[in-house]
Design a protein around this motif. Structure first.
Motif, PDB file in Angstrom:
ATOM      1  N   LEU A  49       0.860  -1.172   0.000  1.00  0.00           N
ATOM      2  CA  LEU A  49       0.000   0.000   0.000  1.00  0.00           C
ATOM      3  C   LEU A  49       0.897   1.223   0.000  1.00  0.00           C
ATOM      4  CD1 LEU A  49      -2.767   1.357   0.162  1.00  0.00           C
ATOM      5  CD2 LEU A  49      -2.677   1.096   2.645  1.00  0.00           C
ATOM      6  N   VAL A  50       0.863   1.976  -1.084  1.00  0.00           N
ATOM      7  CA  VAL A  50       1.681   3.178  -1.243  1.00  0.00           C
ATOM      8  C   VAL A  50       0.806   4.387  -0.905  1.00  0.00           C
ATOM      9  CG1 VAL A  50       3.115   4.522  -2.808  1.00  0.00           C
ATOM     10  CG2 VAL A  50       2.998   2.032  -3.059  1.00  0.00           C
ATOM     11  N   ILE A  51       1.221   5.141   0.106  1.00  0.00           N
ATOM     12  CA  ILE A  51       0.383   6.201   0.684  1.00  0.00           C
ATOM     13  C   ILE A  51       1.026   7.566   0.470  1.00  0.00           C
ATOM     14  CG2 ILE A  51      -0.696   7.042   2.798  1.00  0.00           C
ATOM     15  CD1 ILE A  51      -0.347   4.129   3.877  1.00  0.00           C
ATOM     16  N   GLY A  55       3.115  14.479  -5.835  1.00  0.00           N
ATOM     17  CA  GLY A  55       2.311  14.251  -7.018  1.00  0.00           C
ATOM     18  C   GLY A  55       1.145  13.322  -6.793  1.00  0.00           C
ATOM     19  N   SER A  56       1.100  12.687  -5.633  1.00  0.00           N
ATOM     20  CA  SER A  56      -0.005  11.762  -5.307  1.00  0.00           C
ATOM     21  C   SER A  56      -0.363  11.920  -3.837  1.00  0.00           C
ATOM     22  CB  SER A  56       0.402  10.317  -5.610  1.00  0.00           C
ATOM     23  OG  SER A  56       1.601   9.990  -4.929  1.00  0.00           O
ATOM     24  N   GLU A  57      -0.457  13.168  -3.384  1.00  0.00           N
ATOM     25  CA  GLU A  57      -0.497  13.503  -1.963  1.00  0.00           C
ATOM     26  C   GLU A  57      -1.666  12.882  -1.201  1.00  0.00           C
ATOM     27  OE1 GLU A  57      -0.013  15.610  -4.407  1.00  0.00           O
ATOM     28  OE2 GLU A  57       1.894  16.650  -4.067  1.00  0.00           O
ATOM     29  N   LYS A  58      -2.784  12.615  -1.867  1.00  0.00           N
ATOM     30  CA  LYS A  58      -3.936  12.014  -1.180  1.00  0.00           C
ATOM     31  C   LYS A  58      -4.190  10.573  -1.611  1.00  0.00           C
ATOM     32  CE  LYS A  58      -7.439  14.391   0.207  1.00  0.00           C
ATOM     33  NZ  LYS A  58      -8.707  15.149   0.297  1.00  0.00           N
ATOM     34  N   ASP A  59      -3.368  10.063  -2.511  1.00  0.00           N
ATOM     35  CA  ASP A  59      -3.611   8.730  -3.070  1.00  0.00           C
ATOM     36  C   ASP A  59      -3.199   7.616  -2.120  1.00  0.00           C
ATOM     37  OD1 ASP A  59      -4.590   9.811  -5.368  1.00  0.00           O
ATOM     38  OD2 ASP A  59      -2.769   9.491  -6.555  1.00  0.00           O
ATOM     39  N   THR A  76      -6.256  14.047   4.298  1.00  0.00           N
ATOM     40  CA  THR A  76      -5.367  15.197   4.171  1.00  0.00           C
ATOM     41  C   THR A  76      -4.237  14.863   3.213  1.00  0.00           C
ATOM     42  OG1 THR A  76      -5.814  15.779   6.485  1.00  0.00           O
ATOM     43  CG2 THR A  76      -3.881  16.776   5.476  1.00  0.00           C
ATOM     44  N   LYS A  77      -3.830  15.817   2.400  1.00  0.00           N
ATOM     45  CA  LYS A  77      -2.665  15.610   1.548  1.00  0.00           C
ATOM     46  C   LYS A  77      -1.443  15.346   2.417  1.00  0.00           C
ATOM     47  CE  LYS A  77      -4.062  18.567  -2.314  1.00  0.00           C
ATOM     48  NZ  LYS A  77      -3.677  19.748  -3.140  1.00  0.00           N
ATOM     49  N   ARG A  78      -0.656  14.335   2.047  1.00  0.00           N
ATOM     50  CA  ARG A  78       0.513  13.998   2.872  1.00  0.00           C
ATOM     51  C   ARG A  78       1.721  13.640   2.008  1.00  0.00           C
ATOM     52  NH1 ARG A  78      -0.954  13.526   8.307  1.00  0.00           N
ATOM     53  NH2 ARG A  78      -3.210  13.254   8.577  1.00  0.00           N
ATOM     54  N   VAL A  79       2.795  14.370   2.242  1.00  0.00           N
ATOM     55  CA  VAL A  79       4.115  14.072   1.691  1.00  0.00           C
ATOM     56  C   VAL A  79       5.052  13.881   2.878  1.00  0.00           C
ATOM     57  CG1 VAL A  79       6.063  15.014   0.387  1.00  0.00           C
ATOM     58  CG2 VAL A  79       3.733  15.398  -0.411  1.00  0.00           C
ATOM     59  N   ALA A  80       5.944  12.901   2.806  1.00  0.00           N
ATOM     60  CA  ALA A  80       6.927  12.665   3.870  1.00  0.00           C
ATOM     61  C   ALA A  80       6.270  12.326   5.206  1.00  0.00           C
ATOM     62  CB  ALA A  80       7.847  13.869   4.027  1.00  0.00           C
ATOM     63  N   GLY A  95       3.834  14.354   8.259  1.00  0.00           N
ATOM     64  CA  GLY A  95       4.003  14.735   6.867  1.00  0.00           C
ATOM     65  C   GLY A  95       3.642  16.195   6.662  1.00  0.00           C
ATOM     66  N   ALA A  96       3.402  16.568   5.418  1.00  0.00           N
ATOM     67  CA  ALA A  96       3.048  17.940   5.076  1.00  0.00           C
ATOM     68  C   ALA A  96       2.235  17.936   3.790  1.00  0.00           C
ATOM     69  CB  ALA A  96       4.305  18.787   4.901  1.00  0.00           C
ATOM     70  N   GLU A  97       1.586  19.065   3.511  1.00  0.00           N
ATOM     71  CA  GLU A  97       0.760  19.163   2.304  1.00  0.00           C
ATOM     72  C   GLU A  97       1.606  19.046   1.043  1.00  0.00           C
ATOM     73  OE1 GLU A  97      -2.550  22.147   0.222  1.00  0.00           O
ATOM     74  OE2 GLU A  97      -1.632  22.671   2.139  1.00  0.00           O
ATOM     75  N   GLU A  98       2.798  19.610   1.080  1.00  0.00           N
ATOM     76  CA  GLU A  98       3.767  19.506   0.004  1.00  0.00           C
ATOM     77  C   GLU A  98       5.158  19.605   0.614  1.00  0.00           C
ATOM     78  OE1 GLU A  98       2.590  22.637  -2.586  1.00  0.00           O
ATOM     79  OE2 GLU A  98       3.511  24.213  -1.372  1.00  0.00           O
ATOM     80  N   LEU A  99       6.166  19.385  -0.213  1.00  0.00           N
ATOM     81  CA  LEU A  99       7.508  19.227   0.331  1.00  0.00           C
ATOM     82  C   LEU A  99       7.978  20.413   1.172  1.00  0.00           C
ATOM     83  CD1 LEU A  99       9.728  17.133   0.357  1.00  0.00           C
ATOM     84  CD2 LEU A  99      10.741  18.249  -1.630  1.00  0.00           C
ATOM     85  N   GLY A 100       7.722  21.646   0.730  1.00  0.00           N
ATOM     86  CA  GLY A 100       8.215  22.806   1.457  1.00  0.00           C
ATOM     87  C   GLY A 100       7.245  23.366   2.470  1.00  0.00           C
ATOM     88  N   ALA A 101       6.114  22.694   2.661  1.00  0.00           N
ATOM     89  CA  ALA A 101       5.068  23.216   3.551  1.00  0.00           C
ATOM     90  C   ALA A 101       5.356  22.886   5.016  1.00  0.00           C
ATOM     91  CB  ALA A 101       3.712  22.646   3.151  1.00  0.00           C
TER      92      ALA A 101
END
Length: 323
Positions: A49-51, A55-59, A76-80, A95-101
């Motif tokens: 399961l890839v979470i 580019g796929s923050e909510k997938d 919620t959108k999640r990166v890292a 995590g965060a909404e995007e990388l620099g958030a």
């Protein structure tokens, strides 16, 4: 039921004149097909399961060999972010909404049996991204990471009481590190201590609430991914000024790291998990700056890495669990 047979049956029905003339009926069949295909995916017992991720923050994508299915999106959108599986539930933290958030302190849980939606959980004490996690007993432990600064702080979530509790800080600040559980102890491996990659590693004793140094990695690495296989800890890829393909194996009884076969390519910030006594490594940053779509598999018996298949899209800063 075979996936190909399911497609064939659905295809034959949809070709019927009654269905072609009835949009509602057609939509119902499609909905039932999607549900059936998701149930197929959940029952095989050999998937990743890839979470989230860039580019796929909510997938939430279930990968079974070359079959890819989408589960309900994250709340919620999640990166890292970081994730663990406990029974038939998947927990995601930070995590965060995007990388620099700005980093999150929010968490959510998904029931693999119901497969309906992600539900919110109590927030962590500290917002954190590029953190690590592991499960011991009834508690989920989250380690380090970063928000506006690198963190040494750690906390645990009691699944039954639904509460977070602070535990002792690590000996070093760490983000982009690996966190695994071995023999009911928590291990934090490498990572970044600020401006440089770390070779240092430490072990947390749950009973005494104490961190102790263990043998350092042979090669400092930040952005690595770690797993447990056959009672040993594997530190995979990462970077130290340049991307790494090297892989190290730690034997707890000997307190020693040794190199094993390298990845076929240099990967920074890939994701990984263990399925069927093999290590699966998903995505990551390549040395040319592009993002990998590949899923690499390590067989400890032959000490070899092979490329199993490619994802539909590149994967970076995602979190992965075996389901």
């Amino acid at each position: 039921m075979e996936f190909s047979n399911l497609v064939g049956v659905s295809g034959q029905v949809i070709q019927g004149s009654l269905v072609r003339s009835n949009l509602v009926c057609s939509n119902m069949l499609v909905d039932n097909y999607v549900k059936s295909s998701r149930q197929f995916t959940a029952d095989t017992g050999c998937e990743l399961l890839v979470i989230g991720g860039q580019g796929s923050e909510k997938d939430c994508i279930v990968v079974n060999k070359k079959i890819i299915k989408y589960l309900p999106e994250l709340g919620t959108k999640r990166v890292a972010a970081t994730s663990v599986k406990v029974g038939r539930k998947v927990f995601v933290a930070g995590g965060a909404e995007e990388l620099g958030a700005v980093a999150y302190n929010t968490c959510e849980v998904f029931d693999l049996n119901e497969q309906t939606q992600w539900n919110p959980l109590p927030c962590m004490f500290e917002s954190r991204k590029f953190c690590g996690s592991g499960v011991i007993g009834d508690c989920i432990y989250v380690t380090g990471g970063r928000n506006t600064e690198m963190l040494s702080s750690c906390e645990k979530f009691d699944i039954h009481s639904n509460k977070w509790t602070k535990i002792n800080n690590m000996l070093h600040v760490r983000s982009y590190h690996g966190t695994v559980v071995c023999n009911d102890s928590l291990y934090c491996i490498g990572g970044s201590g600020g401006n440089k990659a770390l070779s240092s590693c430490e072990r947390y004793d749950v009973k005494s609430d104490v961190w102790n140094e263990i043998a350092p990695l042979n090669q400092a690495r930040s952005g690595l991914t770690c797993v447990i296989l056959d009672g040993n800890i594997y530190a995979i890829g990462g970077s130290d000024k340049k991307n790494l393909s090297t892989v190290e194996c730690y034997e707890p009884r000997a307190d020693k790291w040794r190199f094993v076969a390298s990845l076929s390519k240099e990967l920074n910030r890939p994701s990984s998990c263990v399925v069927g006594n093999k290590i699966y490594v998903v995505g990551g940053h390549l040395k040319d700056g592009s993002i990998s779509k590949s899923v690499e598999v390590y067989d400890p018996t032959s000490d070899e890495w092979t490329t199993a298949f490619e994802m539909e899209n590149p994967v970076l800063n995602a979190t992965v669990v075996a389901i």
